[in-house]
Scaffold this motif. Structure first.
Motif, PDB file in Angstrom:
ATOM      1  N   GLU A 266      10.259  -2.951  -0.804  1.00 55.39           N
ATOM      2  CA  GLU A 266       9.476  -1.724  -0.824  1.00 55.39           C
ATOM      3  C   GLU A 266       7.995  -2.077  -0.822  1.00 55.39           C
ATOM      4  O   GLU A 266       7.447  -2.501  -1.846  1.00 55.39           O
ATOM      5  CB  GLU A 266       9.821  -0.850  -2.035  1.00 55.39           C
ATOM      6  CG  GLU A 266      11.203  -0.213  -1.939  1.00 55.39           C
ATOM      7  CD  GLU A 266      11.388   0.949  -2.905  1.00 55.39           C
ATOM      8  OE1 GLU A 266      10.468   1.258  -3.674  1.00 55.39           O
ATOM      9  OE2 GLU A 266      12.483   1.542  -2.885  1.00 55.39           O
ATOM     10  N   THR A 269       7.143  -5.443  -2.189  1.00 54.31           N
ATOM     11  CA  THR A 269       7.642  -5.805  -3.525  1.00 54.31           C
ATOM     12  C   THR A 269       9.154  -5.637  -3.548  1.00 54.31           C
ATOM     13  O   THR A 269       9.739  -4.973  -2.687  1.00 54.31           O
ATOM     14  CB  THR A 269       7.016  -4.939  -4.630  1.00 54.31           C
ATOM     15  OG1 THR A 269       7.492  -3.584  -4.495  1.00 54.31           O
ATOM     16  CG2 THR A 269       5.502  -4.959  -4.541  1.00 54.31           C
ATOM     17  N   GLU A 270       9.775  -6.233  -4.539  1.00 57.60           N
ATOM     18  CA  GLU A 270      11.234  -6.222  -4.622  1.00 57.60           C
ATOM     19  C   GLU A 270      11.721  -5.179  -5.621  1.00 57.60           C
ATOM     20  O   GLU A 270      11.280  -5.153  -6.766  1.00 57.60           O
ATOM     21  CB  GLU A 270      11.750  -7.607  -5.022  1.00 57.60           C
ATOM     22  CG  GLU A 270      11.474  -8.662  -3.970  1.00 57.60           C
ATOM     23  CD  GLU A 270      12.092 -10.009  -4.305  1.00 57.60           C
ATOM     24  OE1 GLU A 270      12.242 -10.829  -3.392  1.00 57.60           O
ATOM     25  OE2 GLU A 270      12.426 -10.229  -5.496  1.00 57.60           O
ATOM     26  N   MET A 271      12.651  -4.340  -5.181  1.00 59.99           N
ATOM     27  CA  MET A 271      13.260  -3.324  -6.030  1.00 59.99           C
ATOM     28  C   MET A 271      14.741  -3.622  -6.200  1.00 59.99           C
ATOM     29  O   MET A 271      15.440  -3.923  -5.219  1.00 59.99           O
ATOM     30  CB  MET A 271      13.076  -1.939  -5.427  1.00 59.99           C
ATOM     31  CG  MET A 271      11.628  -1.504  -5.274  1.00 59.99           C
ATOM     32  SD  MET A 271      10.797  -1.277  -6.855  1.00 59.99           S
ATOM     33  CE  MET A 271      11.650   0.173  -7.454  1.00 59.99           C
ATOM     34  N   PRO A 358       7.952  -5.825  -8.773  1.00 60.53           N
ATOM     35  CA  PRO A 358       7.590  -4.443  -8.452  1.00 60.53           C
ATOM     36  C   PRO A 358       6.289  -4.054  -9.136  1.00 60.53           C
ATOM     37  O   PRO A 358       5.902  -4.630 -10.157  1.00 60.53           O
ATOM     38  CB  PRO A 358       8.775  -3.642  -8.994  1.00 60.53           C
ATOM     39  CG  PRO A 358       9.366  -4.497 -10.059  1.00 60.53           C
ATOM     40  CD  PRO A 358       9.184  -5.905  -9.580  1.00 60.53           C
ATOM     41  N   ASP A 359       5.598  -3.061  -8.583  1.00 57.05           N
ATOM     42  CA  ASP A 359       4.289  -2.698  -9.134  1.00 57.05           C
ATOM     43  C   ASP A 359       4.369  -2.246 -10.582  1.00 57.05           C
ATOM     44  O   ASP A 359       3.466  -2.488 -11.377  1.00 57.05           O
ATOM     45  CB  ASP A 359       3.601  -1.639  -8.267  1.00 57.05           C
ATOM     46  CG  ASP A 359       4.418  -0.367  -8.075  1.00 57.05           C
ATOM     47  OD1 ASP A 359       5.524  -0.265  -8.649  1.00 57.05           O
ATOM     48  OD2 ASP A 359       3.935   0.528  -7.351  1.00 57.05           O
TER      49      ASP A 359
END
Length: 458
Positions: A266, A269-271, A358-359
């Protein structure tokens, strides 16, 4: 009928008592204190639900602070509706049995839409422009503006996050006095979280804890004097003790190495995609729920869990939360429940490279993370001037710009205290204390009956 206030002093155990708790010691010296086996898991939502229902975890269905909703395929943490808790609540029972009974439930969890007479709970507002506005939710609704006008805004940043500290417990204590003076409830349930912060951040034997313990001792002593001065009997209560830890355990990273975790990219980044993963863990302090979507590898998952360094025990859902009265416990539980060793705890981390985290990982974000994150108590030591960064963020926010307050580190080794295990030494067990004798208490469910007895004067 007697009027009673139950002061839930989180983290208060025999191991905390001593030179830094003179006010609490004075109270305990004139009555009885019982230590008892905590709820399982020994976490806030589970313990409080056992206290207010008198039911086991399988009956009331609160198997952690959060769990995986299999229908929605989402992890949900820190939900607030009281409807989630199964079973008759203590205020409903006493209202049926004691004429004129009323109850105030102040900052205990699952407080929204509870049938207690007066409730206050933290509840930010989330406007459509992406802002997060700190606030509280009250019942009756009009009490919200009335109490804020008298006490000022609830100091939300001190309730959780890097600034967590005594101001939030002081405000809650003031709110308890405010409700007592205006409404004089028969039973007041008051949540005082302060000890939880330092014990997790510094550890239970850290030098820094002396000052933190003294702060909550002052708040508790003042409340005891206030309520007893109004002829209200005081109960001192806690939910769990904190163990010293030095070993974070990353179950989702282990599952990812086995090829069982599905990751969705996403925006770079990784979700974690729970619904598409074969297996994943929902971490909650020293307990983790393991959800197995692919039952063909169930036994392999069990073998892997048992071999993980830091895992002391693996339980199954039926043994832990099976009930003849309710299926909610098993329904919400993982297929397996991992319990850490005394010095270990479970992270929710699933990424292998911090650059791909992830953020929300670097933010205080208790609802978006698929697990509990005590690292939110720290500011990232790699940020050279965190106050300047936070100031710039707040200025941008004031001007209407969106942004991330990404100041939380990704170093799980910073955490020095944790909880969740039910098999702990007596020094780390929760307590129940009264000015007079209350008989023996052996487990979390019995707190319900003891409080009822205090109100009925029996």
């Amino acid at each position: 009928m007697k009027r009673v206030v139950a002061l839930n002093v989180v983290g208060l155990t025999k191991s905390v008592l001593g030179a830094h708790t003179p006010r609490i010691n004075a109270f305990l010296g004139e009555g009885q204190m019982s230590s008892f086996k905590p709820a399982f898991p020994a976490v806030t939502c589970t313990a409080q639900s056992s206290y207010v229902t008198g039911k086991s975890e399988g009956d009331h269905g609160i198997v952690a602070n959060g769990w995986y909703d299999r229908e929605a395929a989402e992890v949900k943490f820190w939900k607030q509706s009281n409807h989630i808790v199964q079973g008759e609540k203590i205020w409903d029972k006493l209202r049926r049995e004691v004429p004129g009974f009323t109850c105030a439930k102040l900052f205990w969890w699952y407080n929204m839409y509870a049938t207690a007479d007066w409730t206050i709970t933290p509840r930010p507002m989330y406007p459509a422009d992406g802002r997060k506005v700190f606030d509280v939710y009250t019942q009756p609704m009009g009490m919200r503006e009335e109490i804020k006008a008298d006490l000022g805004d609830f100091p939300f940043p001190t309730f959780w996050g890097p600034n967590a500290g005594i101001p939030s417990s002081e405000w809650i204590a003031s709110s308890a006095k405010w409700v007592e003076q205006k409404h004089a409830p028969t039973l007041s349930l008051v949540y005082l979280p302060h000890l939880d912060y330092g014990l997790q951040k510094y550890g239970p034997v850290a030098e820094e804890m002396g000052a933190e313990i003294e702060k909550i001792d002052t708040v508790v002593g003042d409340l005891i004097d206030f309520f007893e001065g109004r002829d209200v009997d005081v109960v001192l209560l806690s939910e769990y003790g904190i163990s010293k830890v030095d070993q974070p355990v990353h179950l989702n990273r282990i599952f990812r190495e086995k090829g069982w975790i599905t990751i969705k990219d996403e925006l770079g980044t990784e979700m974690l995609d729970c619904g598409a993963s074969k297996v994943f863990a929902v971490a909650d302090h020293q307990v983790a729920h393991i959800y197995v979507n692919d039952q063909s590898i169930r036994e392999e998952v069990l073998a892997v869990l048992k071999a993980v360094d830091g895992v002391e025990e693996v339980r199954n859902a039926e043994e832990s939360f099976g009930s003849e009265f309710s299926d909610k416990g098993v329904e919400r539980s993982g297929d397996f429940i991992a319990v850490s060793k005394e010095n270990a705890w479970f992270t929710y981390y699933y990424w292998m490279d911090d650059a791909l985290a992830p953020d929300f990982a670097r933010c205080v974000d208790i609802h978006r993370k698929p697990g509990y994150d005590p690292v939110e108590l720290f500011l990232d030591p790699q940020i050279s001037n965190p106050k300047l960064k936070i100031g710039k963020f707040l200025l941008k926010k004031k001007l209407g710009f969106r942004g991330l307050l990404d100041v939380i580190p990704l170093d799980a080794s910073l955490v020095k205290g944790s909880h969740g295990r039910d098999n702990v030494c007596e020094e780390e067990q929760p307590i129940f204390a009264t000015r007079g004798s209350h008989g023996e208490i052996h487990n979390a469910e019995e707190v319900f009956d003891k409080i009822c007895e205090c109100v009925k004067g029996s």
